[in-house]
Design an enzyme around this catalytic site. Structure first.
Site, mmCIF file in Angstrom:
data_model
loop_
_atom_site.group_PDB
_atom_site.id
_atom_site.type_symbol
_atom_site.label_atom_id
_atom_site.label_comp_id
_atom_site.label_asym_id
_atom_site.label_seq_id
_atom_site.Cartn_x
_atom_site.Cartn_y
_atom_site.Cartn_z
ATOM 1 N N GLN A 61 0.853 -1.197 0.000
ATOM 2 C CA GLN A 61 0.000 0.000 0.000
ATOM 3 C C GLN A 61 0.886 1.243 0.000
ATOM 4 O O GLN A 61 0.378 2.360 -0.091
ATOM 5 C CB GLN A 61 -0.872 0.005 1.255
ATOM 6 C CG GLN A 61 -1.826 -1.179 1.346
ATOM 7 C CD GLN A 61 -2.424 -1.297 2.742
ATOM 8 O OE1 GLN A 61 -3.392 -0.618 3.073
ATOM 9 N NE2 GLN A 61 -1.855 -2.147 3.569
ATOM 10 N N ASP B 237 6.115 5.018 -1.342
ATOM 11 C CA ASP B 237 7.442 5.637 -1.192
ATOM 12 C C ASP B 237 8.524 5.049 -2.094
ATOM 13 O O ASP B 237 9.608 5.623 -2.219
ATOM 14 C CB ASP B 237 7.881 5.573 0.287
ATOM 15 C CG ASP B 237 7.837 4.163 0.871
ATOM 16 O OD1 ASP B 237 8.124 3.194 0.148
ATOM 17 O OD2 ASP B 237 7.531 4.042 2.080
ATOM 18 N N HIS C 174 -1.635 1.461 -4.110
ATOM 19 C CA HIS C 174 -2.041 2.852 -3.910
ATOM 20 C C HIS C 174 -1.195 3.827 -4.723
ATOM 21 O O HIS C 174 -1.076 4.996 -4.363
ATOM 22 C CB HIS C 174 -2.009 3.207 -2.414
ATOM 23 C CG HIS C 174 -3.065 2.497 -1.614
ATOM 24 N ND1 HIS C 174 -3.051 2.430 -0.236
ATOM 25 C CD2 HIS C 174 -4.179 1.834 -2.009
ATOM 26 C CE1 HIS C 174 -4.115 1.735 0.179
ATOM 27 N NE2 HIS C 174 -4.801 1.365 -0.878
ATOM 28 N N GLY D 68 3.162 -4.350 8.903
ATOM 29 C CA GLY D 68 3.165 -2.888 9.001
ATOM 30 C C GLY D 68 1.933 -2.205 8.481
ATOM 31 O O GLY D 68 2.023 -1.063 8.026
ATOM 32 N N ASN E 295 3.540 -7.027 13.306
ATOM 33 C CA ASN E 295 3.134 -5.680 13.726
ATOM 34 C C ASN E 295 3.286 -5.606 15.243
ATOM 35 O O ASN E 295 2.782 -6.479 15.948
ATOM 36 C CB ASN E 295 1.661 -5.437 13.325
ATOM 37 C CG ASN E 295 1.252 -3.980 13.369
ATOM 38 O OD1 ASN E 295 1.614 -3.253 14.290
ATOM 39 N ND2 ASN E 295 0.484 -3.556 12.385
HETATM 40 C C1 BJW Z 1 4.791 -1.182 12.368
HETATM 41 C C2 BJW Z 1 5.969 -0.567 12.679
HETATM 42 C C3 BJW Z 1 7.113 -1.318 12.482
HETATM 43 C C4 BJW Z 1 4.456 0.847 13.054
HETATM 44 N N1 BJW Z 1 7.013 -2.560 12.015
HETATM 45 N N2 BJW Z 1 4.713 -2.418 11.902
HETATM 46 C C5 BJW Z 1 -16.130 0.654 4.539
HETATM 47 C C6 BJW Z 1 -15.906 -0.557 3.893
HETATM 48 C C7 BJW Z 1 -15.140 -0.618 2.745
HETATM 49 C C8 BJW Z 1 -14.546 0.515 2.231
HETATM 50 C C9 BJW Z 1 -14.767 1.698 2.867
HETATM 51 C C10 BJW Z 1 -15.558 1.770 3.985
HETATM 52 N N3 BJW Z 1 -15.612 3.076 4.361
HETATM 53 C C11 BJW Z 1 -14.881 3.799 3.514
HETATM 54 C C12 BJW Z 1 -14.354 2.975 2.599
HETATM 55 C C13 BJW Z 1 -13.486 3.341 1.517
HETATM 56 C C14 BJW Z 1 -12.047 3.646 1.882
HETATM 57 C C15 BJW Z 1 -11.634 3.000 3.196
HETATM 58 O O1 BJW Z 1 -11.196 1.866 3.249
HETATM 59 N N4 BJW Z 1 -11.705 3.760 4.277
HETATM 60 C C16 BJW Z 1 -11.372 3.236 5.611
HETATM 61 C C17 BJW Z 1 -10.489 4.255 6.334
HETATM 62 C C18 BJW Z 1 -12.635 2.886 6.319
HETATM 63 N N5 BJW Z 1 -11.243 3.114 0.795
HETATM 64 C C19 BJW Z 1 -11.093 3.784 -0.328
HETATM 65 O O2 BJW Z 1 -11.585 4.888 -0.509
HETATM 66 C C20 BJW Z 1 -10.307 3.103 -1.417
HETATM 67 N N6 BJW Z 1 -11.018 3.131 -2.629
HETATM 68 C C21 BJW Z 1 -12.225 2.554 -2.773
HETATM 69 O O3 BJW Z 1 -12.773 1.925 -1.861
HETATM 70 O O4 BJW Z 1 -12.758 2.732 -4.017
HETATM 71 C C22 BJW Z 1 -14.073 2.273 -4.283
HETATM 72 C C23 BJW Z 1 -14.336 2.643 -5.722
HETATM 73 C C24 BJW Z 1 -14.598 1.635 -6.631
HETATM 74 C C25 BJW Z 1 -14.848 1.982 -7.959
HETATM 75 C C26 BJW Z 1 -14.831 3.319 -8.361
HETATM 76 C C27 BJW Z 1 -14.555 4.317 -7.451
HETATM 77 C C28 BJW Z 1 -14.297 3.973 -6.108
HETATM 78 C C29 BJW Z 1 -9.017 3.873 -1.663
HETATM 79 C C30 BJW Z 1 -8.131 3.873 -0.463
HETATM 80 C C31 BJW Z 1 -6.916 4.735 -0.736
HETATM 81 C C32 BJW Z 1 -6.080 4.938 0.513
HETATM 82 N N7 BJW Z 1 -5.159 5.991 0.283
HETATM 83 C C33 BJW Z 1 -4.162 6.275 1.295
HETATM 84 C C34 BJW Z 1 -3.396 7.539 0.846
HETATM 85 C C35 BJW Z 1 -2.493 7.185 -0.336
HETATM 86 C C36 BJW Z 1 -1.637 8.330 -0.757
HETATM 87 C C37 BJW Z 1 -0.700 8.784 0.322
HETATM 88 O O5 BJW Z 1 0.241 8.044 0.668
HETATM 89 O O6 BJW Z 1 -0.897 9.902 0.794
HETATM 90 O O7 BJW Z 1 -3.290 5.165 1.421
HETATM 91 S S1 BJW Z 1 -4.831 6.470 2.934
HETATM 92 C C38 BJW Z 1 -3.477 5.705 3.753
HETATM 93 O O8 BJW Z 1 -3.953 4.493 4.385
HETATM 94 C C39 BJW Z 1 -2.518 5.250 2.635
HETATM 95 C C40 BJW Z 1 -2.115 3.883 3.112
HETATM 96 O O9 BJW Z 1 -1.623 3.121 2.016
HETATM 97 C C41 BJW Z 1 -3.386 3.353 3.699
HETATM 98 C C42 BJW Z 1 -3.181 2.224 4.690
HETATM 99 O O10 BJW Z 1 -2.452 2.640 5.775
HETATM 100 P P1 BJW Z 1 -1.379 1.649 6.426
HETATM 101 O O11 BJW Z 1 -0.308 1.391 5.457
HETATM 102 O O12 BJW Z 1 -2.085 0.502 7.012
HETATM 103 O O13 BJW Z 1 -0.751 2.594 7.563
HETATM 104 P P2 BJW Z 1 -1.311 2.921 9.035
HETATM 105 O O14 BJW Z 1 -0.646 4.172 9.474
HETATM 106 O O15 BJW Z 1 -2.776 2.885 9.088
HETATM 107 O O16 BJW Z 1 -0.787 1.697 9.912
HETATM 108 C C43 BJW Z 1 0.593 1.478 10.147
HETATM 109 C C44 BJW Z 1 0.742 0.203 10.931
HETATM 110 O O17 BJW Z 1 2.118 -0.062 11.081
HETATM 111 C C45 BJW Z 1 0.171 0.270 12.361
HETATM 112 O O18 BJW Z 1 -0.648 -0.867 12.596
HETATM 113 C C46 BJW Z 1 1.409 0.203 13.255
HETATM 114 O O19 BJW Z 1 1.193 -0.537 14.461
HETATM 115 C C47 BJW Z 1 2.371 -0.520 12.372
HETATM 116 N N8 BJW Z 1 3.774 -0.250 12.633
HETATM 117 N N9 BJW Z 1 5.692 0.725 13.152
HETATM 118 C C48 BJW Z 1 5.775 -3.067 11.756
HETATM 119 N N10 BJW Z 1 8.331 -0.796 12.789
#
Ligand code: BJW
Length: 252
Positions: A103, A106, A121, A189, A215
């Site tokens: 996801q 970078d 992403h 992560g 994690n």
């Molecule tokens: C460690 C560590 C170490 C720390 N070692 N671990 C309900 C059901 C289904 C979907 C939805 C819903 N409500 C809303 C939605 C839609 C939405 C969604 O899922 N929202 C949720 C928040 C609820 N999803 C979308 O909108 C997606 N698109 C979509 O659904 O489209 C439908 C569609 C279909 C057809 C036509 C049109 C539309 C798109 C999602 C895009 C997400 N974008 C982002 C930004 C990207 C650009 C950027 O980088 O700025 O992506 S948001 C952000 O979150 C980024 C990440 O990739 C993503 C996930 O985050 P990640 O990687 O999990 O990071 P963190 O910070 O959350 O967690 C870090 C973890 O690491 C923690 O657990 C720590 O403990 C751990 N950690 N140090 C190992 N050393």
């Protein structure tokens, strides 16, 4: 015994046949100095993600959104792959049937040597015209304080997937396919909150894969994995790669 010692079952899977899928998130880059999104010190702390990471935000305030991504590009350009990224690349080299689905935007998996990363992403290093949709790669750390313009006159936006946008079709199809075929899934992560990426481990498990979460903190996925290794990925992933017989560079 320690919290991130792999079980005998996991070691057998790492050494045995069958495809491995590594699904990664921002936590894998935390030890490279890049902030995660959620939690204390995360990128969303004190910010509304809808004001920075939606197409509506860019349409409303392109300068604000561009500044956020310009800063992210600069930070990512300074960062170096850490031992976790390097371990996954080593595991891929050693086995040949390992794929990283990330996801992250970078580029650190690629810089660590992972040969064919599935980027769910998008990428900080891709720019896309909001007018005609053309995309181009641009690896310069500093593109200035204003969003550049396409030849057609419209703004170029970061080539990442914002909330409410569809994930790239080929990549999401490939990720689901890898999940259905995997024998072992390493989920490292990620908070497992953002869909559709968060559903990949469940799909894999339903299809018979052994699912491992790497994690330090619990997530909504934790209760439904086969094994949890509750440590930082920069420490845990090298152990897993070594258990598989891969030669791992731990320097990062
Ligand atoms: C460690 C560590 C170490 C720390 N070692 N671990 C309900 C059901 C289904 C979907 C939805 C819903 N409500 C809303 C939605 C839609 C939405 C969604 O899922 N929202 C949720 C928040 C609820 N999803 C979308 O909108 C997606 N698109 C979509 O659904 O489209 C439908 C569609 C279909 C057809 C036509 C049109 C539309 C798109 C999602 C895009 C997400 N974008 C982002 C930004 C990207 C650009 C950027 O980088 O700025 O992506 S948001 C952000 O979150 C980024 C990440 O990739 C993503 C996930 O985050 P990640 O990687 O999990 O990071 P963190 O910070 O959350 O967690 C870090 C973890 O690491 C923690 O657990 C720590 O403990 C751990 N950690 N140090 C190992 N050393």
């Amino acid at each position: 015994m320690d919290a991130f010692r792999p079980s005998d079952a996991l070691v057998a899977l790492l050494r045995g046949p069958g495809p491995i899928l590594a699904l990664t998130g921002a936590g894998v880059s935390a030890e490279s100095g890049l902030a995660t999104f959620r939690g204390p010190g995360g990128l969303w702390e004190g910010h509304d993600p809808a004001a920075l990471a939606t197409p509506e935000a860019f349409a409303r305030d392109p300068l604000l959104v561009w500044r956020f991504y310009a800063w992210r590009r600069a930070r990512a350009a300074e960062a170096r792959p850490n031992a976790g990224h390097l371990a996954l690349a080593a595991l891929e080299r050693a086995r040949g049937d390992v794929r990283v689905v990330t996801q992250n935007v970078d580029g650190l998996h690629e810089r660590a040597g992972s040969p064919s990363v599935v980027r769910l992403h998008g990428s900080l290093w891709t720019l896309r015209c909001v007018g005609d949709g053309t995309e181009k790669e641009d690896f310069r750390a500093d593109l200035g304080a204003l969003p550049p313009r396409c030849g057609c006159g419209a703004f170029l936006r970061p080539g990442v997937v914002w909330f409410g946008e569809a994930l790239p079709e080929r990549e999401i199809r490939e990720a689901f396919d890898l999940a259905r075929r995997a024998r072992l899934v390493l989920v490292a992560g990620t908070s497992s909150l953002v869909q559709p990426a968060a559903s990949l481990p469940r799909i894999a498990r339903d299809a018979g894969a052994y699912v491992v979460e790497v994690n330090p903190d619990e997530t909504p996925l934790s209760a439904s994995v086969d094994e949890r290794l509750a440590g930082p990925s920069g420490a845990v992933l090298p152990r897993l790669a070594e258990a598989a017989g891969a030669a791992v560079d731990r320097t990062g």
